[in-house]
Design a protein around this motif. Structure first.
Motif, PDB file in Angstrom:
ATOM      1  N   LEU A  11       0.833  -1.198   0.000  1.00 46.99           N
ATOM      2  CA  LEU A  11       0.000   0.000   0.000  1.00 46.99           C
ATOM      3  C   LEU A  11       0.875   1.258   0.000  1.00 46.99           C
ATOM      4  N   TYR A  12       2.009   1.211   0.702  1.00 42.48           N
ATOM      5  CA  TYR A  12       2.943   2.329   0.672  1.00 42.48           C
ATOM      6  C   TYR A  12       3.482   2.545  -0.737  1.00 42.48           C
ATOM      7  N   ARG A  13       3.724   1.441  -1.451  1.00 41.17           N
ATOM      8  CA  ARG A  13       4.234   1.565  -2.819  1.00 41.17           C
ATOM      9  C   ARG A  13       3.176   2.110  -3.760  1.00 41.17           C
ATOM     10  N   LEU A  14       1.921   1.722  -3.535  1.00 40.80           N
ATOM     11  CA  LEU A  14       0.829   2.191  -4.378  1.00 40.80           C
ATOM     12  C   LEU A  14       0.468   3.637  -4.060  1.00 40.80           C
ATOM     13  N   LEU A  15       0.499   3.978  -2.783  1.00 44.56           N
ATOM     14  CA  LEU A  15       0.164   5.327  -2.325  1.00 44.56           C
ATOM     15  C   LEU A  15       1.305   5.853  -1.457  1.00 44.56           C
ATOM     16  N   PRO A  16       2.394   6.292  -2.049  1.00 48.22           N
ATOM     17  CA  PRO A  16       3.589   6.681  -1.270  1.00 48.22           C
ATOM     18  C   PRO A  16       3.365   7.858  -0.335  1.00 48.22           C
ATOM     19  N   PHE A  17       2.337   8.684  -0.598  1.00 50.45           N
ATOM     20  CA  PHE A  17       2.110   9.829   0.288  1.00 50.45           C
ATOM     21  C   PHE A  17       1.653   9.405   1.686  1.00 50.45           C
ATOM     22  N   LEU A  18       1.284   8.123   1.854  1.00 54.54           N
ATOM     23  CA  LEU A  18       0.913   7.647   3.187  1.00 54.54           C
ATOM     24  C   LEU A  18       2.105   7.651   4.137  1.00 54.54           C
ATOM     25  N   ARG A  19       3.321   7.629   3.599  1.00 56.36           N
ATOM     26  CA  ARG A  19       4.522   7.617   4.448  1.00 56.36           C
ATOM     27  C   ARG A  19       4.671   8.913   5.223  1.00 56.36           C
ATOM     28  N   TRP A  20       4.367  10.046   4.564  1.00 58.25           N
ATOM     29  CA  TRP A  20       4.563  11.321   5.258  1.00 58.25           C
ATOM     30  C   TRP A  20       3.252  11.940   5.756  1.00 58.25           C
ATOM     31  N   TRP A  21       2.136  11.339   5.405  1.00 57.59           N
ATOM     32  CA  TRP A  21       0.857  11.927   5.804  1.00 57.59           C
ATOM     33  C   TRP A  21       0.711  12.086   7.324  1.00 57.59           C
ATOM     34  N   PRO A  22       1.196  11.137   8.147  1.00 63.57           N
ATOM     35  CA  PRO A  22       1.085  11.335   9.606  1.00 63.57           C
ATOM     36  C   PRO A  22       1.832  12.561  10.114  1.00 63.57           C
ATOM     37  N   ASN A  23       2.755  13.104   9.330  1.00 64.21           N
ATOM     38  CA  ASN A  23       3.516  14.276   9.775  1.00 64.21           C
ATOM     39  C   ASN A  23       2.760  15.584   9.572  1.00 64.21           C
ATOM     40  N   VAL A  24       1.611  15.531   8.899  1.00 60.32           N
ATOM     41  CA  VAL A  24       0.834  16.735   8.637  1.00 60.32           C
ATOM     42  C   VAL A  24       0.147  17.186   9.927  1.00 60.32           C
ATOM     43  N   THR A  25       0.410  18.417  10.310  1.00 61.65           N
ATOM     44  CA  THR A  25      -0.176  18.993  11.523  1.00 61.65           C
ATOM     45  C   THR A  25      -0.677  20.402  11.217  1.00 61.65           C
ATOM     46  N   ALA A  26      -1.236  21.031  12.228  1.00 66.05           N
ATOM     47  CA  ALA A  26      -1.691  22.412  12.057  1.00 66.05           C
ATOM     48  C   ALA A  26      -0.514  23.330  11.754  1.00 66.05           C
ATOM     49  N   GLN A  27       0.638  23.055  12.365  1.00 66.20           N
ATOM     50  CA  GLN A  27       1.814  23.883  12.115  1.00 66.20           C
ATOM     51  C   GLN A  27       2.315  23.723  10.679  1.00 66.20           C
ATOM     52  N   THR A  28       2.360  22.465  10.205  1.00 67.53           N
ATOM     53  CA  THR A  28       2.813  22.256   8.828  1.00 67.53           C
ATOM     54  C   THR A  28       1.804  22.837   7.831  1.00 67.53           C
ATOM     55  N   PHE A  29       0.504  22.777   8.178  1.00 67.56           N
ATOM     56  CA  PHE A  29      -0.515  23.351   7.292  1.00 67.56           C
ATOM     57  C   PHE A  29      -0.283  24.849   7.113  1.00 67.56           C
ATOM     58  N   LYS A  30       0.028  25.526   8.197  1.00 66.32           N
ATOM     59  CA  LYS A  30       0.267  26.964   8.120  1.00 66.32           C
ATOM     60  C   LYS A  30       1.504  27.273   7.287  1.00 66.32           C
ATOM     61  N   ALA A  31       2.598  26.544   7.562  1.00 68.38           N
ATOM     62  CA  ALA A  31       3.839  26.782   6.813  1.00 68.38           C
ATOM     63  C   ALA A  31       3.657  26.450   5.337  1.00 68.38           C
ATOM     64  N   ASP A  32       2.989  25.339   5.059  1.00 66.54           N
ATOM     65  CA  ASP A  32       2.779  24.935   3.663  1.00 66.54           C
ATOM     66  C   ASP A  32       1.880  25.916   2.932  1.00 66.54           C
ATOM     67  N   SER A  33       0.891  26.454   3.622  1.00 71.45           N
ATOM     68  CA  SER A  33      -0.030  27.397   2.990  1.00 71.45           C
ATOM     69  C   SER A  33       0.674  28.682   2.604  1.00 71.45           C
ATOM     70  N   VAL A  34       1.544  29.167   3.485  1.00 66.60           N
ATOM     71  CA  VAL A  34       2.299  30.392   3.183  1.00 66.60           C
ATOM     72  C   VAL A  34       3.218  30.161   1.977  1.00 66.60           C
ATOM     73  N   ALA A  35       3.929  29.031   1.993  1.00 75.03           N
ATOM     74  CA  ALA A  35       4.812  28.710   0.865  1.00 75.03           C
ATOM     75  C   ALA A  35       4.017  28.529  -0.421  1.00 75.03           C
ATOM     76  N   ALA A  36       2.837  27.912  -0.302  1.00 76.70           N
ATOM     77  CA  ALA A  36       2.005  27.663  -1.479  1.00 76.70           C
ATOM     78  C   ALA A  36       1.505  28.962  -2.096  1.00 76.70           C
ATOM     79  N   LEU A  37       1.054  29.893  -1.273  1.00 81.29           N
ATOM     80  CA  LEU A  37       0.563  31.166  -1.780  1.00 81.29           C
ATOM     81  C   LEU A  37       1.677  31.940  -2.473  1.00 81.29           C
ATOM     82  N   THR A  38       2.846  31.926  -1.863  1.00 73.73           N
ATOM     83  CA  THR A  38       3.993  32.601  -2.477  1.00 73.73           C
ATOM     84  C   THR A  38       4.317  31.978  -3.835  1.00 73.73           C
ATOM     85  N   GLY A  39       4.352  30.650  -3.867  1.00 72.98           N
ATOM     86  CA  GLY A  39       4.662  29.964  -5.120  1.00 72.98           C
ATOM     87  C   GLY A  39       3.621  30.208  -6.186  1.00 72.98           C
TER      88      GLY A  39
END
Length: 598
Positions: A11-39
């Motif tokens: 399942l990890y090979r079929l859906l590799p994003f499952l490996r890092w999905w548990p690392n998603v938090t409110a803090q990462t959402f904020k940082a990713d959103s700022v970077a995303a808007l800039t990009g």
């Protein structure tokens, strides 16, 4: 709730994003959103320019920056790589398709979509075939050199926008600098002021207010300053150009042309773009990973890039790869997970649908200032200084790759660096050290130390070979062994300490067999001590033991020197003063007794 940590491997090979999905938090959402808007803001003018270079309508550059970015982020391995249109691929697309159709026409667009689909299929096949090992030939030094060169290219490409000078699109690095010098008197100081304010604002905010998104702050500062200049002085005087109005639409569904005639026409171009796109994507991913200390899986990156182009071709996107500008900006803006690239695509879509008219107020000079900041951040000064201090050959590789990036086609710059790295590597491995050693007195006859100034046996020499004996090293090792008896004809026997020999190929085995036969004809022999099991098995399977001799191999902690001592000329031993073996002592006692008797 599903426990992602307990998911099966398939399942990890079929859906590799499952490996890092548990690392998603409110803090990462904020940082990713700022970077995303800039990009998303930065990619607007770039995507339009790339599509124009590729001979496609401007909106196709925006479409190529949406779906491929989402798919590449979810199915790739890099946390910061952002897929989308690039300069190099846009140029190759235009050169490949312009002879087949008129740029900008429906037929041209159809060919571009088909070329994108074919490129994705080849990339996916290479990833599934686990050919990502090819990226291991791109050394760390090559990546640093390529990154630094690409950073300089990014900055040079924005000089015309920063200074408001008309320089032909697609001009080389040298031509860009040449044209800037020739048109120095045409520099628009108002445009330059907007770029300088943007640049200064970004630097100051980053230094004194690190919690504030400095790139967005720089964009806002530059835009407000440009508005003020245009209001009080007038556009007729300032000539401060903006991005302009953009089409407010999502990527429409599309269908590549799957006719055999079209597939045959585009096969060679698809292969060329495949290699260029994979080289760019993996190199960029590794370049950013050097800074973020992340491990890149080449196979997974191939799969991610292939799927991004396959799906992108059905959503009006042309060939995409890792983008230096967007990836570097994504990391510099503080992205924490691949969701930043996903959010960026959604922000880009939202901008097009909701605030597309506002892009008319975004100065191009401000974009240039932002990209100057990105380019500066991509140059790894720390590692460059470290390489220059520690290795002359790596320094040559570094600057050769950097200069190649600036002065030759971008896709060939990495090839030049890889080729030079391999040449230097082969040069080193083709000359394994052949070091004379002697028994260590305190350890006994099975332990050897470097001879240096210590006396050696006049009848046979012990050497340690540090390196593999393959076709490239055969001549060097053979000359070193032959020089032993050329310098001292009495040294007819040689014992090779083989713990440092990792492997022997057919050419190396043939050379060892020939050397063993040559020494037997001289009255000596060729022997091995502590040879690795894998090397011994190879020699046995190749039937080389009959030439070398079954008794010529000694395992670890066996008295190899003592066994060979029995084959030496006792007359020479009686008068020898070296006495480096334990077996020499009886001969020394006998010699002293004979002298006393006389």
């Amino acid at each position: 709730m599903i426990d992602l940590k307990a998911c099966p491997l398939w399942l990890y090979r079929l859906l590799p994003f499952l490996r890092w999905w548990p690392n998603v938090t409110a803090q990462t959402f904020k940082a990713d959103s700022v970077a995303a808007l800039t990009g998303a803001l930065v990619v607007l003018p770039q995507a339009v320019a790339f599509a124009t270079i590729a001979g496609l309508p401007p909106e196709y550059g925006l479409y190529a920056a949406m779906v491929p970015a989402i798919v590449g982020a979810l199915w790739g391995s890099s946390w910061h790589l952002v897929s989308g249109p690039t300069t190099a691929i846009s140029i190759v697309v235009f050169s490949s398709l312009s002879p087949l159709a008129e740029p900008g026409t429906a037929q041209y667009v159809s060919l571009a979509l088909t070329l994108t689909f074919m490129t994705g299929v080849v990339q996916l096949i290479m990833g599934l075939a686990r050919m990502g090992v090819l990226v291991n030939f791109i050394s760390h030094t090559v990546v640093i050199g390529f990154t630094a060169g690409a950073a300089v290219l990014i900055a040079s490409s924005q000089l015309k926008n920063f200074f408001g000078v008309n320089i032909p699109r697609g001009a080389s690095f040298y031509e860009t600098l040449h044209q800037l010098v020739l048109k120095f008197g045409e520099i628009n100081l108002y445009v330059t002021a907007v770029g300088a304010v943007t640049l200064a604002a970004g630097i100051l905010v980053k230094k004194y207010y690190p919690k504030v998104p400095y790139m967005i702050a720089a964009m806002v500062s530059g835009s407000l300053f440009a508005l003020a200049l245009n209001k009080f002085i007038g556009f007729d005087v300032t000539q401060i150009r903006t991005v302009g109005a953009l089409p407010a639409s999502l990527p429409p569904l599309s269908m590549p042309d799957f006719s055999m005639e079209t597939l045959k026409k585009l096969s060679s171009s698809a292969l060329a773009i495949t290699m260029l796109a994979l080289t760019e994507a993996v190199s960029i991913a590794r370049a950013v990973a050097v800074r973020s200390e992340q491990r890149i899986d080449g196979n997974q990156e191939f799969i991610g890039q292939g799927m991004s182009n396959i799906l992108g071709s059905f959503f009006s996107g042309y060939a995409a790869s890792g983008s230096f500008n967007r990836s570097g900006l994504n990391y510099a803006a503080g992205a924490r997970t691949p969701l930043a690239a996903v959010y960026s695509s959604f922000f880009l879509a939202a901008i097009l649908l909701l605030v597309a008219p506002l892009a008319a107020y975004l100065p191009i000079a401000a974009m240039a200032g932002i990209l100057f900041l990105v380019a500066w951040g991509l140059i790894d000064f720390h590692h460059i200084q470290s390489i220059m201090r520690t290795s002359r050959t790596e320094t040559v590789v570094l600057f050769t790759t950097l200069l190649s990036t600036l002065f030759v086609e971008l896709e060939f710059a990495i090839y030049v660096g890889v080729a030079l790295s391999l040449m230097l590597y082969l040069a080193r491995t083709s000359q394994p050290s052949v070091v004379p050693v002697v028994p260590a007195p305190e350890e006994g006859s099975y332990h050897f130390i470097e001879a240096k100034e210590s006396p050696e046996c006049p009848q046979f020499r012990i050497v340690r070979i540090n390196g593999s004996i393959f076709f490239g090293a055969v001549n060097h090792v053979q000359q070193a062994l032959q020089q032993i008896d050329e310098i001292n004809p009495q040294q007819k026997s040689v014992l090779i300490v083989g713990s440092g020999i990792n492997f022997v190929d057919v050419a190396g085995a043939e050379m060892l067999a020939q050397e063993a036969k040559r020494r037997r004809k001289m009255g000596g022999g060729l022997y091995f001590y502590r040879l690795k099991d894998s090397v011994y098995k190879f020699l046995r399977q190749g039937d080389y033991l009959k030439d070398i001799g079954e008794g010529g191999f000694f395992p670890a902690k066996s008295n190899a020197a003592g066994a060979i001592y029995q084959t030496l000329d006792p007359e020479i031993c009686r008068t020898c003063e070296a006495r480096i073996f334990n077996e020499c002592r009886p001969a020394q006692i006998n010699a002293e007794a004979n002298r006393k008797a006389v």
